[in-house]
Scaffold this motif. Structure first.
Motif, mmCIF file in Angstrom:
data_model
loop_
_atom_site.group_PDB
_atom_site.id
_atom_site.type_symbol
_atom_site.label_atom_id
_atom_site.label_comp_id
_atom_site.label_asym_id
_atom_site.label_seq_id
_atom_site.Cartn_x
_atom_site.Cartn_y
_atom_site.Cartn_z
ATOM 1 N N ALA A 186 0.837 -1.209 0.000
ATOM 2 C CA ALA A 186 0.000 0.000 0.000
ATOM 3 C C ALA A 186 0.871 1.258 0.000
ATOM 4 O O ALA A 186 0.647 2.193 -0.785
ATOM 5 N N LEU A 187 1.890 1.269 0.845
ATOM 6 C CA LEU A 187 2.764 2.444 0.898
ATOM 7 C C LEU A 187 3.562 2.588 -0.390
ATOM 8 O O LEU A 187 3.783 3.699 -0.890
ATOM 9 N N MET A 188 3.968 1.449 -0.938
ATOM 10 C CA MET A 188 4.730 1.518 -2.177
ATOM 11 C C MET A 188 3.862 2.055 -3.308
ATOM 12 O O MET A 188 4.315 2.827 -4.146
ATOM 13 N N THR A 189 2.588 1.678 -3.301
ATOM 14 C CA THR A 189 1.667 2.196 -4.307
ATOM 15 C C THR A 189 1.613 3.719 -4.232
ATOM 16 O O THR A 189 1.712 4.413 -5.254
ATOM 17 N N ILE A 190 1.469 4.228 -3.027
ATOM 18 C CA ILE A 190 1.369 5.684 -2.880
ATOM 19 C C ILE A 190 2.657 6.359 -3.364
ATOM 20 O O ILE A 190 2.620 7.379 -4.050
ATOM 21 N N ALA A 191 3.791 5.750 -3.043
ATOM 22 C CA ALA A 191 5.062 6.339 -3.472
ATOM 23 C C ALA A 191 5.138 6.392 -4.997
ATOM 24 O O ALA A 191 5.545 7.408 -5.578
ATOM 25 N N PHE A 192 4.723 5.310 -5.641
ATOM 26 C CA PHE A 192 4.754 5.301 -7.111
ATOM 27 C C PHE A 192 3.756 6.308 -7.680
ATOM 28 O O PHE A 192 4.023 6.960 -8.680
ATOM 29 N N GLU A 193 2.607 6.427 -7.021
ATOM 30 C CA GLU A 193 1.588 7.351 -7.530
ATOM 31 C C GLU A 193 2.101 8.783 -7.556
ATOM 32 O O GLU A 193 1.732 9.568 -8.431
ATOM 33 N N ILE A 194 2.958 9.096 -6.607
ATOM 34 C CA ILE A 194 3.510 10.454 -6.590
ATOM 35 C C ILE A 194 4.288 10.716 -7.879
ATOM 36 O O ILE A 194 4.165 11.776 -8.499
ATOM 37 N N ILE A 195 5.054 9.722 -8.309
ATOM 38 C CA ILE A 195 5.813 9.920 -9.554
ATOM 39 C C ILE A 195 4.891 9.884 -10.762
ATOM 40 O O ILE A 195 5.095 10.609 -11.733
ATOM 41 N N VAL A 196 3.857 9.035 -10.692
ATOM 42 C CA VAL A 196 2.903 9.013 -11.805
ATOM 43 C C VAL A 196 2.265 10.393 -11.948
ATOM 44 O O VAL A 196 2.101 10.903 -13.062
ATOM 45 N N LEU A 197 1.948 11.003 -10.827
ATOM 46 C CA LEU A 197 1.343 12.329 -10.876
ATOM 47 C C LEU A 197 2.302 13.338 -11.502
ATOM 48 O O LEU A 197 1.919 14.163 -12.333
ATOM 49 N N HIS A 198 3.558 13.234 -11.129
ATOM 50 C CA HIS A 198 4.568 14.130 -11.705
ATOM 51 C C HIS A 198 4.640 13.950 -13.222
ATOM 52 O O HIS A 198 4.636 14.921 -13.988
ATOM 53 N N GLU A 199 4.653 12.696 -13.638
ATOM 54 C CA GLU A 199 4.746 12.391 -15.062
ATOM 55 C C GLU A 199 3.506 12.890 -15.807
ATOM 56 O O GLU A 199 3.597 13.398 -16.928
ATOM 57 N N PHE A 200 2.358 12.732 -15.154
ATOM 58 C CA PHE A 200 1.088 13.194 -15.729
ATOM 59 C C PHE A 200 1.160 14.692 -16.004
ATOM 60 O O PHE A 200 0.821 15.150 -17.094
ATOM 61 N N GLY A 201 1.626 15.436 -15.003
ATOM 62 C CA GLY A 201 1.756 16.880 -15.172
ATOM 63 C C GLY A 201 2.684 17.225 -16.325
ATOM 64 O O GLY A 201 2.400 18.112 -17.130
ATOM 65 N N ARG A 202 3.766 16.494 -16.428
ATOM 66 C CA ARG A 202 4.745 16.769 -17.478
ATOM 67 C C ARG A 202 4.160 16.446 -18.857
ATOM 68 O O ARG A 202 4.218 17.242 -19.781
ATOM 69 N N ASP A 203 3.547 15.265 -18.994
ATOM 70 C CA ASP A 203 3.039 14.838 -20.302
ATOM 71 C C ASP A 203 1.891 15.707 -20.782
ATOM 72 O O ASP A 203 1.753 15.960 -21.976
#
Lengths: 416, 549
Positions: free
Chosen positions: A342-359
């Motif tokens: 669960a914690l690892m999911t949240i950590a990855f989601e933070i980067i997914v969000l960053h990537e989303f903003g960039r793309d």
């Protein structure tokens, strides 16, 4: 005591499996360079197919519809028609649709006269009026990218595809407290998970920006007029037939949409999906999928909302009971195990969000990242509430269509 | 200068770590590739090399080196795991327990066929860890772009080093960290560049840290490796995945302490806080390597006694690796560990070197590989010169270290360093009742328990330093203190430092009030059994101590 230990351990192992498997599938596209690159980024050439685009509407505002149609008409494809699909009892929307249709000969109105209204029935009656090689569904509040049709056209021919699933993103990150997570969920689905499912040969189609060859649609008898998740349902049937579905992703070509505008609307939407998934599961078509792997995956996907809801609700209980119940230290440590994925999911989601903003060229602020984390348990609660609500409706046999209303929040987001 | 250029800009297409079909080490592929009538494939060479390493480590394994105190500690604590605890004395967070948990899982199997946990069995487990580490050293070499021969060279350089044989045979936590640390490095440099490999590397690193805290020194090198080898668009996911995984695994340790309410110091209970302060602050420094006579100097000297090539050559090669992009991660690891070792006044245990040696071997082989290709790329004439140079360098190295290597390996294969220990055990077995209390160093504990003495820590063999080190438990179990002890087994461990001895009133009183009954060996190998007698003191502490010097 022993019984409690066994219970806690069994529950913890189940929860860990659920979260770990969910994490595994979520991360498909970011798992390896090959997966990251194989998103079938479409290209274009001279168009070769004709399209009929169906835009199912119910109680829509003229402003939202007009913008969606304007975007469709701006497509640089030479051969397509647009059907605004309506119910005969929805007179205000029909009036508005007529005004919009009058402005361009490519736009038509298709009216459904069934007694019970829902999206698949409107789609089925509109299908009878379509003449294009390919039928595409575009939701009423969807902003399509200008080059979309040409790219989809090329993908159909290059890949020999029967179905092309385009990507949809929600864009109003900050409208409501749950919007950010909702947007991220779409991003993960269309950027990553869907491609994982496509690799596996079982694709639950989305209901928006999905393109199917008309001949195939007619062959399978269109959509299931009683199913609340008609998109997923037809995806199952096409997968069973071994039809080729290509999922394309390209940030510049994603269709932009909005999140539901209230908590109530969100819960309604999710209830509808959950109920639809239960219908699909009960119908049992997925059992005909050729390989065991596909069937397991289908079962997982269709029941996922419950497993995830269960995980969200039970996780704190398991940890708490292990501590308060004075269990042996090893059992308590095991009770904590589901927290790891669960914690690892949240950590990855933070980067997914960053990537989303960039793309998608959306500015993500520091506070958004904080909010992403903070809102997680509450979002889980919403999902769990919707799932429970769906179970209640399923038992009482209430399959009426609760429609999401569209206020056009994404229009401002895009304009800004 | 071409030595310093990155030879491979793209990842080298070597096989993935985790896919067995591509790993040349498996017996299956051994059969496939090296079939009859064909030229032996790489798998055959790797297999032979590993077999050689295993042979050298196994032969005379319970004859040399003499049992070290800590070996007994970890075997006893692994034994305690079966009893459902982390130690049979109060577990005071001296080290995280993952090391003896692993040991326990391996010691469990032989008990099914009646072989009780003992230091000897545990030494076989060490050989198993050495074999796995050797294979991973080869894998790491391949991942870093080393040619097969040089990767194999790294494996042999490490596995056959007398220093590695000496340290590697002993049951030490540092040996148990090696597969995890080298494995983590092999995973982050894997050409598959898969997210789950990075998560796996994080888990490996976490286990390594929970096995022995010093593994934490590998963290910067692992990050450098990941950063250099990862697929750029998803690199951030790799970094976060590895950090999260290691954090979650390591987090188990404070979580365990927190749940037992032993994370922070308080009256009347042990705590992680106290243990960390002890390890980092209270433990006396070892002085500096360059100060003759300091502890650190003695430690360094003991390393170089067995092998000069790997520690010295490894550090030099490690520094050069810093300038080679593809080898930088190894350079960072060697440099980090060297810098920490050289910090003035720090505590320097003798097993510290274990963690750096596999990477030292890879660094040496890597630089040799680069040097030969760099020379060869300068044209045919230089290629010839390069080959001649390589041969000359090899000869020089053999001339430098060959005689010492041969001598020390012979020592390892033939010496009978454990003989005094074995004799003492045989004597006790024959002459002492099973209800006698025997204070000895940790290494006697599991052996005596297997012979029938009590395993409760107080009414059979007693860890000698626990007489003073665990006062609460001693008062409960030995109300009369040292008078309740029947026999003492004194050896190098107990008699090492007179000052330390004098700071332990219970133990030193027991020694003063005892008389010798049997002894074996002499000076540093001395093992003496003494009987504790009532009445006036029998001897001076100094006299007993001096006999062991």
């Amino acid at each position: 005591m022993t019984a409690l230990v066994v219970l806690v351990v069994v529950v913890a192992v189940a929860l860990t499996t659920i979260s770990a498997a969910t994490l595994w599938w979520m991360m498909h596209a970011w798992g390896s360079p090959e997966a990251y690159e194989s998103i079938n980024a479409p290209r274009t050439d001279r168009p070769g197919l004709s399209f009929s685009l169906i835009m199912p509407c119910r109680d829509e505002s003229e402003r939202v519809m007009a913008e969606t149609v304007r975007r469709l008409l701006a497509q640089d494809h030479p051969d397509f028609e647009v059907f605004i699909s309506l119910g005969h009892d929805d007179e205000a929307t029909i009036e508005a649709a007529r005004r919009i249709a009058a402005r361009d000969p490519r736009v038509h109105i298709a009216i459904n006269h069934d007694e019970h209204k829902n999206k698949p029935r409107q789609l089925n009656s509109t299908l009878q009026e379509c003449s294009g090689d390919v039928v595409g569904i575009i939701d009423a509040e969807s902003l399509t990218a200008p080059g979309l049709l040409r790219h989809v056209d090329h993908t159909f021919r290059r890949e020999g595809a029967d179905v092309v699933q385009g990507a949809v993103h929600l864009m109003n990150l900050r409208s409501r407290w749950f919007s950010l997570r909702n947007c991220l969920e779409y991003r993960i689905w269309f950027r990553s998970r869907l491609h994982g499912h496509a690799d596996n040969g079982f694709v639950p189609l989305g209901g928006n920006t999905v393109f199917i060859r008309r001949a195939l649609l007619e062959e399978v008898g269109g959509w299931d007029g009683d199913c609340l998740a008609e998109d997923c349902e037809i995806g199952v049937r096409l997968s069973v037939l071994g039809k080729k579905t290509v999922c394309v992703y390209e940030p510049a070509l994603v269709t932009q949409e909005e999140t539901p505008d209230t908590v109530a609307a969100f819960v309604k939407q999710r209830t509808r999906w959950a109920l639809g998934f239960m219908q699909v599961m009960a119908k049992g078509e997925w059992r005909k999928l050729p390989t065991r792997r596909q069937r397991v995956r289908a079962l997982w996907l269709l029941s996922q909302q419950y497993t995830v809801a269960f995980a969200g609700l039970v996780l704190p209980l398991a940890v708490a009971s292990a501590i308060i119940g004075g269990l042996p230290i090893l059992a308590v440590l095991i009770a904590f195990a589901p927290l790891a994925p669960a914690l690892m999911t949240i950590a990855f989601e933070i980067i997914v969000l960053h990537e989303f903003g960039r793309d998608l060229q959306v500015r993500i602020r520091a506070l958004d990242y904080v909010w992403l984390v903070v809102s997680t348990p509450f979002y889980q609660l919403l999902l769990a509430a919707a799932s429970l609500r769906a179970v209640g409706k399923y038992w009482s046999g209430n399959f009426s269509w609760e429609k999401t209303s569209h206020v056009g929040a994404h229009l401002e987001e895009v304009a800004a | 200068m071409s030595l310093l250029e990155g030879r491979h800009l793209a990842p080298v297409p070597t096989g993935p770590v985790a896919r067995p079909s591509d790993a040349p080490e498996t017996p299956g592929s051994l059969r496939r590739r090296g079939g009859l009538g064909r030229r032996p494939g790489p798998a055959v060479w790797v297999g032979l090399a590993v077999a050689l390493v295993a042979l050298v480590h196994v032969a005379n394994l319970n004859g040399w080196p003499a049992y070290f105190d800590d070996e007994g500690t970890y075997v006893a604590q692994a034994w305690a795991v079966y009893q459902g605890d982390l130690a049979h004395y109060t577990y005071w967070y001296d080290h995280p327990p993952a090391g003896w948990l692993q040991l326990a899982s391996f010691l469990g199997l032989p008990t099914l066929v009646g072989v009780e946990p003992s230091i000897t069995v545990a030494r076989y487990v060490m050989v198993l860890y050495t074999v796995v580490t050797a294979l991973l050293v080869y894998r790491l070499g391949r991942n870093l772009g080393l040619r097969r021969g040089f990767s194999l060279g790294a494996m042999l350089l490490w596995g056959l080093s007398p220093l590695v044989v000496f340290e590697g045979r002993q049951v030490m936590l540092d040996n148990l960290t090696l597969p995890w640390v080298v494995g983590a490095m092999a995973l982050v440099t894997s050409p598959r560049r898969n997210l789950w490999q990075y998560v796996g590397a994080g888990v490996c690193f976490g286990v390594a840290v929970l096995t022995k805290e010093t593994a934490v020194l590998a963290a910067p090198a692992l990050l450098v490796g990941l950063w250099a080898y990862a697929y750029r668009p998803t690199r951030a996911f790799g970094v976060v995945g590895a950090l999260m995984a290691s954090g979650l695994v390591i987090g188990l340790y404070p979580l365990y302490a927190l749940l037992k309410l032993e994370l922070f110091a308080g009256p009347d209970h042990v705590s992680v806080q106290d243990a960390v302060l002890f390890q980092l602050v209270d433990r006396g420094g070892s002085g500096n390597f360059w100060q003759v006579g300091s502890d650190a100097y003695t430690v360094l000297d003991s390393w170089l006694f067995y092998d000069e090539l790997l520690p010295i050559g490894g550090v030099v090669a490690g520094l050069v690796c810093l300038a080679v992009p593809r080898l930088r991660c190894v350079g960072v690891l060697v440099t980090t560990m060297a810098v920490v070792a050289l910090r003035p006044g720090g505590y320097m245990p003798v097993m510290y070197v274990i963690g750096v040696l596999p990477f030292a071997a890879v660094a040496i082989a890597g630089i040799a590989d680069r040097a030969t290709t760099a020379v060869a790329s300068r044209g045919p004439r230089l290629r010839l010169a390069g080959r001649a140079g390589l041969v000359a360098a090899l000869l020089a190295v053999v001339a430098w270290t060959g005689p010492t290597h041969a001598d020390r390996i012979e020592l390892a294969l033939t010496d009978e360093g454990t003989e005094p220990y074995d004799s003492a055990v045989a004597w006790m077995d024959a002459n002492l009742e099973r209800d006698t209390r025997i204070a000895a160093s940790d290494s006697y504990w599991s052996t005596l328990v297997n012979l029938g003495w009590s395993s409760d820590g107080w009414s059979g063999p007693i860890w000698a330093y626990k007489l003073d080190g665990d006062p609460i438990a001693r008062r409960a179990n030995l109300p009369d203190g040292w008078r309740s002890v029947d026999y003492l087994v004194l050896d190098r461990t107990i008699l090492d430092s007179r000052l330390t001895l004098e700071s332990k009133p219970q133990l030193s009183r027991a020694i003063r009030h005892s008389e010798p009954v049997a002894e074996w060996g002499e000076r540093s190998t001395l093992v003496q059994i003494r009987r504790v007698v009532d009445g006036p003191a029998q001897t001076k502490l100094y006299d007993v101590w001096r006999r062991a010097q």
